[in-house]
Design a protein around this motif. Structure first.
Motif, PDB file in Angstrom:
ATOM      1  N   HIS A 136       0.753  -1.060   0.021  1.00 33.44           N
ATOM      2  CA  HIS A 136       0.012   0.043  -0.097  1.00 33.44           C
ATOM      3  C   HIS A 136       0.863   1.318   0.066  1.00 33.44           C
ATOM      4  N   ILE A 138       1.342   5.559   0.032  1.00 33.39           N
ATOM      5  CA  ILE A 138       0.819   7.028   0.145  1.00 33.39           C
ATOM      6  C   ILE A 138       1.790   7.988  -0.185  1.00 33.39           C
ATOM      7  N   LEU A 143      -0.946  15.207   4.141  1.00 36.98           N
ATOM      8  CA  LEU A 143      -1.391  14.404   5.145  1.00 36.98           C
ATOM      9  C   LEU A 143      -2.347  15.026   6.150  1.00 36.98           C
ATOM     10  N   ALA A 144      -3.210  14.328   6.731  1.00 33.17           N
ATOM     11  CA  ALA A 144      -4.100  14.661   7.994  1.00 33.17           C
ATOM     12  C   ALA A 144      -3.059  14.911   9.019  1.00 33.17           C
ATOM     13  N   LEU A 247       0.161   8.607  11.139  1.00 33.79           N
ATOM     14  CA  LEU A 247       0.265   9.907  10.723  1.00 33.79           C
ATOM     15  C   LEU A 247       1.451  10.768  11.292  1.00 33.79           C
ATOM     16  N   LYS A 260       7.246   9.701  -0.197  1.00 31.12           N
ATOM     17  CA  LYS A 260       6.118   8.741  -0.192  1.00 31.12           C
ATOM     18  C   LYS A 260       6.415   7.390   0.808  1.00 31.12           C
ATOM     19  N   TYR A 278      -4.824   1.298   7.443  1.00 26.86           N
ATOM     20  CA  TYR A 278      -4.114   2.050   6.532  1.00 26.86           C
ATOM     21  C   TYR A 278      -4.918   2.773   5.599  1.00 26.86           C
ATOM     22  N   GLN A 279      -5.869   2.059   4.879  1.00 28.25           N
ATOM     23  CA  GLN A 279      -6.539   2.647   3.766  1.00 28.25           C
ATOM     24  C   GLN A 279      -7.305   3.793   4.398  1.00 28.25           C
ATOM     25  N   SER A 280      -7.438   3.952   5.621  1.00 27.43           N
ATOM     26  CA  SER A 280      -8.329   4.980   6.335  1.00 27.43           C
ATOM     27  C   SER A 280      -7.631   6.010   6.528  1.00 27.43           C
ATOM     28  N   ILE A 281      -6.364   6.236   6.288  1.00 27.77           N
ATOM     29  CA  ILE A 281      -5.659   7.378   6.450  1.00 27.77           C
ATOM     30  C   ILE A 281      -4.962   7.651   5.263  1.00 27.77           C
ATOM     31  N   GLY A 282      -5.000   7.016   4.091  1.00 29.70           N
ATOM     32  CA  GLY A 282      -4.797   7.708   2.908  1.00 29.70           C
ATOM     33  C   GLY A 282      -4.063   6.566   2.042  1.00 29.70           C
ATOM     34  N   ARG A 284      -3.085   3.470  -0.355  1.00 28.44           N
ATOM     35  CA  ARG A 284      -3.838   2.994  -1.623  1.00 28.44           C
ATOM     36  C   ARG A 284      -3.190   1.587  -1.975  1.00 28.44           C
TER      37      ARG A 284
END
Length: 295
Positions: A136, A138, A143-144, A247, A260, A278-282, A284
Motif C-alpha cells: 500500500h 501513500i 497528510l491529515a 500519521l 512517499k 492504512y486505507q483510512s489514512i490514505g 492505496r
C-alpha cells in the motif's frame, strides 16, 4: 558472465550489509523488499539459531548482484539484480540444495517477473489459498493531522528507551501468544542502520507508558519510507491511536526528506483490520505477494 560471480554463505545474522546494499541499489516500486524490511527482520531475529538461518550472497567483483535467505528452513526470500536475471536460477538451485523443510516454499512480489520465472522453471507453483500481503502506498503531500485523546501524548522515541519500546511491541503483538521479542532484540533493532529514533513514534499515557507505536525506515536514496511495524496495546484499541501514531510518523518522514511511504498489510480476508486502518489514512493498494510451493 557467470564465471566472474563468487558466492559467500553466511549462518545466522551476518550478511545484512550485503543484503541491504543490493536492495537499496535495485529498489523500485516493483520490488518486494525495502531495505527496512531486511533491517527489521534480521535485527529483531538476530539471536535465531545459526543452523536454521542461512544466507548466500553472490558478487560480481565488488558488486552484490544476488542473495537468497532461508528465513525459515524451507522458505526462501531473495533479491536478484534485474540486470542479472539469470542469477535467479542460481539462487533457486542453492535453495533447493540447502533447504531442509518438509515442503519448499518461496515468496515474491507479483511484479518481480525474473524471480517468478526462475521459480516456475524449477517446478514451483502458486498457492492461492495461502495468506498474502499487498503493498500500500501513500504520498506525503496533504497528510491529515494526527489527533489523540486528552491525557495521551504523541512523540518519538529516545535512544535510551529500549525497555519501554520493547514493552509496547510485546503488548501489541501478544494476542495470539506471547511475543518473543525481548528488550535485547529491541536494542538490536534500535542499533541497526537505518533506524532513526525520530522516525519511531509512540503514544504515551499519563503514567509514561507507551501504548501504541509506529516505526518507519527511510531509504534516503529513493526518498521512500517503509512502515514496519505498527501496534497498539489491547486496552487502548478503537480509540484512533493506530491512525494517529502512523500519521505522526509519516509527518516526521516528510520532514526527514521522504516523499512517499509503503506499508505491507495482509491483503486476504484472514486479517483485514490492518488493511482497513492504512486505507483510512490514505494508503492505496498496489501489487500483492505470491506464495509458491515446490511440486
Amino acid at each position: 558472465m557467470l564465471r566472474s560471480v563468487q558466492m559467500t554463505e553466511y549462518a545466522g545474522p551476518d550478511g545484512l550489509n550485503d543484503m541491504q546494499e543490493l536492495v537499496r541499489r535495485t529498489w523500485s516500486p516493483a520490488s518486494r523488499l525495502h531495505l527496512g524490511d531486511v533491517a527489521w527482520e534480521r535485527s529483531v531475529n538476530a539471536r535465531r539459531s545459526s543452523a536454521d538461518w542461512r544466507t548466500a550472497v553472490w558478487r560480481d567483483g565488488e558488486d552484490v548482484v544476488a542473495w537468497g535467505w532461508l528465513e525459515q528452513p524451507g522458505h526462501l526470500l531473495m533479491t536478484v539484480d534485474p540486470d542479472r536475471a539469470e542469477l535467479a536460477t542460481t539462487v533457486v538451485e542453492w535453495f533447493r540444495a540447502s533447504a531442509n523443510g518438509p515442503r519448499l516454499a518461496a515468496g515474491v512480489l507479483e511484479t518481480e517477473k525474473h524471480l517468478l520465472a526462475a521459480l516456475e522453471s524449477a517446478g514451483f507453483g502458486r498457492d492461492d489459498s495461502a495468506p498474502y500481503f499487498t503493498h500500500h502506498w501513500i504520498s506525503l503531500d496533504g497528510l491529515a493531522e494526527p489527533v489523540v485523546p486528552d491525557g495521551l501524548t504523541l512523540r518519538h522515541v529516545r535512544q535510551d528507551e529500549v525497555a519501554k519500546r520493547g514493552a509496547v511491541h510485546r503488548a501489541a503483538w501478544s494476542d495470539l501468544g506471547p511475543s518473543k521479542v525481548t528488550d535485547n532484540d529491541m536494542a538490536q533493532v534500535m542499533s541497526t542502520w537505518p533506524y532513526r529514533p525520530e522516525l519511531d513514534w509512540v503514544v504515551e499515557n499519563e503514567a509514561g507508558e507507551f501504548v501504541a507505536s509506529a516505526l518507519i525506515w527511510l531509504d534516503e536514496q529513493h526518498q521512500v519510507g517503509l512502515v514496519e511495524p505498527v501496534g497498539c496495546s489491547p486496552a487502548y484499541r478503537r480509540r484512533g491511536l493506530g491512525a494517529a501514531v502512523n500519521l505522526a510518523a509519516l509527518h516526521a518522514l516528510r520532514e526527514a526528506g521522504g516523499t512517499k511511504a509503503v506499508v505491507c498489510p495482509r491483503g486476504d480476508d484472514g486479517y483485514p483490520q490492518a488493511r482497513a486502518l492504512y486505507q483510512s489514512i490514505g494508503f492505496r493498494p498496489g501489487s500483492r505477494t505470491l506464495h509458491l510451493l515446490l511440486g
